[in-house]
Motif scaffolding. Structure first.
Motif, PDB file in Angstrom:
ATOM      1  N   ASN A  18       0.838  -1.213   0.000  1.00 40.93           N
ATOM      2  CA  ASN A  18       0.000   0.000   0.000  1.00 40.93           C
ATOM      3  C   ASN A  18       0.872   1.263   0.000  1.00 40.93           C
ATOM      4  O   ASN A  18       2.076   1.194   0.221  1.00 40.93           O
ATOM      5  CB  ASN A  18      -0.923  -0.030   1.224  1.00 40.93           C
ATOM      6  N   LYS A  19       0.238   2.387  -0.227  1.00 35.35           N
ATOM      7  CA  LYS A  19       0.925   3.677  -0.340  1.00 35.35           C
ATOM      8  C   LYS A  19       1.882   3.676  -1.530  1.00 35.35           C
ATOM      9  O   LYS A  19       2.944   4.310  -1.496  1.00 35.35           O
ATOM     10  CB  LYS A  19       1.670   4.048   0.958  1.00 35.35           C
ATOM     11  N   ASP A  43       1.574   5.082  -4.129  1.00 41.23           N
ATOM     12  CA  ASP A  43       1.666   6.450  -4.686  1.00 41.23           C
ATOM     13  C   ASP A  43       2.873   7.203  -4.117  1.00 41.23           C
ATOM     14  O   ASP A  43       3.323   8.188  -4.698  1.00 41.23           O
ATOM     15  CB  ASP A  43       0.380   7.240  -4.390  1.00 41.23           C
ATOM     16  N   ALA A 100      -4.474   3.037  -1.629  1.00 39.71           N
ATOM     17  CA  ALA A 100      -5.809   2.857  -1.052  1.00 39.71           C
ATOM     18  C   ALA A 100      -6.639   4.134  -1.102  1.00 39.71           C
ATOM     19  O   ALA A 100      -7.838   4.115  -0.865  1.00 39.71           O
ATOM     20  CB  ALA A 100      -5.698   2.357   0.387  1.00 39.71           C
ATOM     21  N   ASN A 138       0.115   1.742  10.951  1.00 38.11           N
ATOM     22  CA  ASN A 138       0.147   2.872  10.019  1.00 38.11           C
ATOM     23  C   ASN A 138       0.341   2.528   8.545  1.00 38.11           C
ATOM     24  O   ASN A 138       0.648   3.410   7.744  1.00 38.11           O
ATOM     25  CB  ASN A 138       1.241   3.871  10.467  1.00 38.11           C
ATOM     26  N   VAL A 139       0.193   1.271   8.174  1.00 33.37           N
ATOM     27  CA  VAL A 139       0.401   0.923   6.766  1.00 33.37           C
ATOM     28  C   VAL A 139      -0.861   1.112   5.917  1.00 33.37           C
ATOM     29  O   VAL A 139      -0.815   0.981   4.694  1.00 33.37           O
ATOM     30  CB  VAL A 139       0.909  -0.533   6.590  1.00 33.37           C
ATOM     31  N   GLY A 140      -1.978   1.416   6.595  1.00 32.86           N
ATOM     32  CA  GLY A 140      -3.215   1.674   5.845  1.00 32.86           C
ATOM     33  C   GLY A 140      -4.256   0.572   5.963  1.00 32.86           C
ATOM     34  O   GLY A 140      -5.165   0.491   5.147  1.00 32.86           O
ATOM     35  N   LYS A 141      -4.153  -0.244   7.010  1.00 35.26           N
ATOM     36  CA  LYS A 141      -5.098  -1.341   7.188  1.00 35.26           C
ATOM     37  C   LYS A 141      -6.540  -0.839   7.284  1.00 35.26           C
ATOM     38  O   LYS A 141      -7.425  -1.335   6.598  1.00 35.26           O
ATOM     39  CB  LYS A 141      -4.767  -2.138   8.462  1.00 35.26           C
ATOM     40  N   SER A 142      -6.769   0.152   8.160  1.00 30.86           N
ATOM     41  CA  SER A 142      -8.140   0.648   8.363  1.00 30.86           C
ATOM     42  C   SER A 142      -8.657   1.321   7.103  1.00 30.86           C
ATOM     43  O   SER A 142      -9.838   1.188   6.759  1.00 30.86           O
ATOM     44  CB  SER A 142      -8.188   1.655   9.510  1.00 30.86           C
ATOM     45  N   THR A 143      -7.777   2.053   6.419  1.00 26.50           N
ATOM     46  CA  THR A 143      -8.196   2.732   5.190  1.00 26.50           C
ATOM     47  C   THR A 143      -8.687   1.697   4.177  1.00 26.50           C
ATOM     48  O   THR A 143      -9.767   1.846   3.600  1.00 26.50           O
ATOM     49  CB  THR A 143      -7.018   3.533   4.591  1.00 26.50           C
TER      50      THR A 143
HETATM   51  P1  GTP Z   1      -2.894   1.584  12.740  1.00 29.38           P
HETATM   52  O1  GTP Z   1      -4.267   1.797  13.249  1.00 29.38           O
HETATM   53  O2  GTP Z   1      -1.854   2.441  13.382  1.00 29.38           O
HETATM   54  O3  GTP Z   1      -2.470   0.166  12.720  1.00 29.38           O
HETATM   55  O4  GTP Z   1      -2.890   2.126  11.187  1.00 29.38           O
HETATM   56  P2  GTP Z   1      -3.546   1.510   9.876  1.00 29.38           P
HETATM   57  O5  GTP Z   1      -2.651   0.464   9.321  1.00 29.38           O
HETATM   58  O6  GTP Z   1      -4.958   1.133  10.080  1.00 29.38           O
HETATM   59  O7  GTP Z   1      -3.421   2.749   8.888  1.00 29.38           O
HETATM   60  P3  GTP Z   1      -4.538   3.827   8.499  1.00 29.38           P
HETATM   61  O8  GTP Z   1      -5.555   3.203   7.602  1.00 29.38           O
HETATM   62  O9  GTP Z   1      -4.989   4.503   9.724  1.00 29.38           O
HETATM   63  O10 GTP Z   1      -3.657   4.809   7.601  1.00 29.38           O
HETATM   64  C1  GTP Z   1      -2.553   5.544   8.122  1.00 29.38           C
HETATM   65  C2  GTP Z   1      -2.368   6.811   7.313  1.00 29.38           C
HETATM   66  O11 GTP Z   1      -1.956   6.497   5.982  1.00 29.38           O
HETATM   67  C3  GTP Z   1      -3.635   7.639   7.152  1.00 29.38           C
HETATM   68  O12 GTP Z   1      -3.274   9.000   7.248  1.00 29.38           O
HETATM   69  C4  GTP Z   1      -4.115   7.312   5.748  1.00 29.38           C
HETATM   70  O13 GTP Z   1      -4.854   8.363   5.162  1.00 29.38           O
HETATM   71  C5  GTP Z   1      -2.820   7.103   5.029  1.00 29.38           C
HETATM   72  N1  GTP Z   1      -2.945   6.185   3.874  1.00 29.38           N
HETATM   73  C6  GTP Z   1      -3.561   4.982   3.844  1.00 29.38           C
HETATM   74  N2  GTP Z   1      -3.440   4.408   2.639  1.00 29.38           N
HETATM   75  C7  GTP Z   1      -2.719   5.258   1.875  1.00 29.38           C
HETATM   76  C8  GTP Z   1      -2.227   5.218   0.526  1.00 29.38           C
HETATM   77  O14 GTP Z   1      -2.407   4.258  -0.235  1.00 29.38           O
HETATM   78  N3  GTP Z   1      -1.496   6.297   0.121  1.00 29.38           N
HETATM   79  C9  GTP Z   1      -1.224   7.351   0.928  1.00 29.38           C
HETATM   80  N4  GTP Z   1      -0.499   8.347   0.431  1.00 29.38           N
HETATM   81  N5  GTP Z   1      -1.662   7.426   2.189  1.00 29.38           N
HETATM   82  C10 GTP Z   1      -2.397   6.393   2.666  1.00 29.38           C
END
Ligand code: GTP
Length: 280
Positions: free
Chosen positions: A56-57, A59, A85, A128-133
């Motif tokens: 993910n990310k 971009d 994502a 913070n890798v974007g799991k929730s997103t």
């Molecule tokens: P934890 O709850 O800490 O485990 O985080 P998580 O893995 O659920 O990540 P979350 O979905 O909260 O995303 C973390 C941050 O990354 C947020 O600010 C999102 O907006 C951002 N983000 C998620 N996916 C992407 C992506 O594909 N590209 C970019 N640029 N940012 C992303």
């Protein structure tokens, strides 16, 4: 979150329990650190269940390296896809690849008369890798498909996430595992390690040396680094840039700014994991 052994053991136990009920693990990694953000515990906890590695990310990552990493993973027998994502149009790819990975299992179910076999999956990964997103974007209107099913902790629900895809409603967070300090620096720069546990100056010394080697133009563009400065050892460059930005001798302030700039994408796209030579 602060992580202590007790928390970790509990998180691991919960994830193991929940993974029992899934057909497929969606391991989310950060495309900028596709290898360093893999958590080897996940394969162990999931007892080597079929896994789709989602980089993910994408971009924010170096596109060429992302492609090379996908090939490298393929050689290692791992199916990986790149994802941003934040662009919803890319998400259906997850379900398509999931169906490919599980083709045999799905065919067997169809042969038994199950017309539309469901794929049950769970998102896991380091912070913070974007799991929730990904979960929120995949899930259609947060509709729970069924109540609890065997093997799943009470109060967990399956959410409809595509034609045939169902996702567990909570992603599994695992602490990144590493012994190599370089991996720690990479995970700190990309935000997988909470700010309390790393030294910004270590991270920036590491990152400046890396950018000087692989992405010098991005330093020139953002901080007007001169050719002579590109030859300097990283600590000297930190001093020069701190001064240039008007932060006097507040090196920490520059280091924090550098980390924030990198995380915001101001330093351009980058990938910190070097692709093993055989993939070039
Ligand atoms: P934890 O709850 O800490 O485990 O985080 P998580 O893995 O659920 O990540 P979350 O979905 O909260 O995303 C973390 C941050 O990354 C947020 O600010 C999102 O907006 C951002 N983000 C998620 N996916 C992407 C992506 O594909 N590209 C970019 N640029 N940012 C992303």
């Amino acid at each position: 979150i602060q992580w202590y052994p007790g928390h970790m053991a509990k998180a691991q136990k919960q994830i193991k329990e929940r993974l029992k009920a899934v057909d497929l693990i969606l391991e989310i990694v950060d495309a900028r650190v596709p290898e360093s953000s893999i958590n080897p515990m996940i394969a162990e906890l999931g007892q080597n269940k079929p896994t789709l590695l989602i980089m993910n990310k994408a971009d924010m990552a170096d596109a060429k390296r992302t492609q090379q990493w996908i090939e490298t993973f393929k050689k290692r027998g791992i199916t990986a896809i790149a994802l941003d994502a934040q662009h919803k149009s890319k998400l259906p790819q997850i379900e398509k690849v999931a169906q490919e990975i599980l083709a045999d299992k799905l065919a067997k179910k169809r042969a038994k008369g199950i017309l539309n076999p469901v794929i049950r999956a769970m998102c896991v990964g380091v912070p913070n890798v974007g799991k929730s997103t990904i979960l929120n974007r995949l899930v259609q209107k947060n509709i729970a498909v069924t109540g609890n099913r065997p093997g799943v902790t009470k109060n967990q629900q399956w959410l409809k996430a595509g034609q045939s895809l169902e996702l567990l409603d909570t992603p599994g967070v695992l602490w990144p595992k590493f012994e190599d300090p370089a991996v720690g620096n990479k995970l700190a720069l990309t935000g997988a390690i909470s700010d309390a546990i790393y030294h910004p100056d270590d991270v920036v010394v590491y990152a400046l040396d890396y950018f000087k080697d692989f992405y010098p133009q991005q330093l020139v563009k953002e901080y007007h680094v001169t050719p002579a400065e590109l030859e300097m050892p990283a600590p000297d460059l930190i001093m020069a840039l701190t001064k240039r930005l008007g932060f006097k001798e507040d090196y920490d302030r520059f280091c924090m700014k550098f980390i924030t700039d990198a995380r915001k994408g101001k330093l351009g796209r980058f990938t910190l994991d070097i692709v093993p030579v055989e993939a070039h």
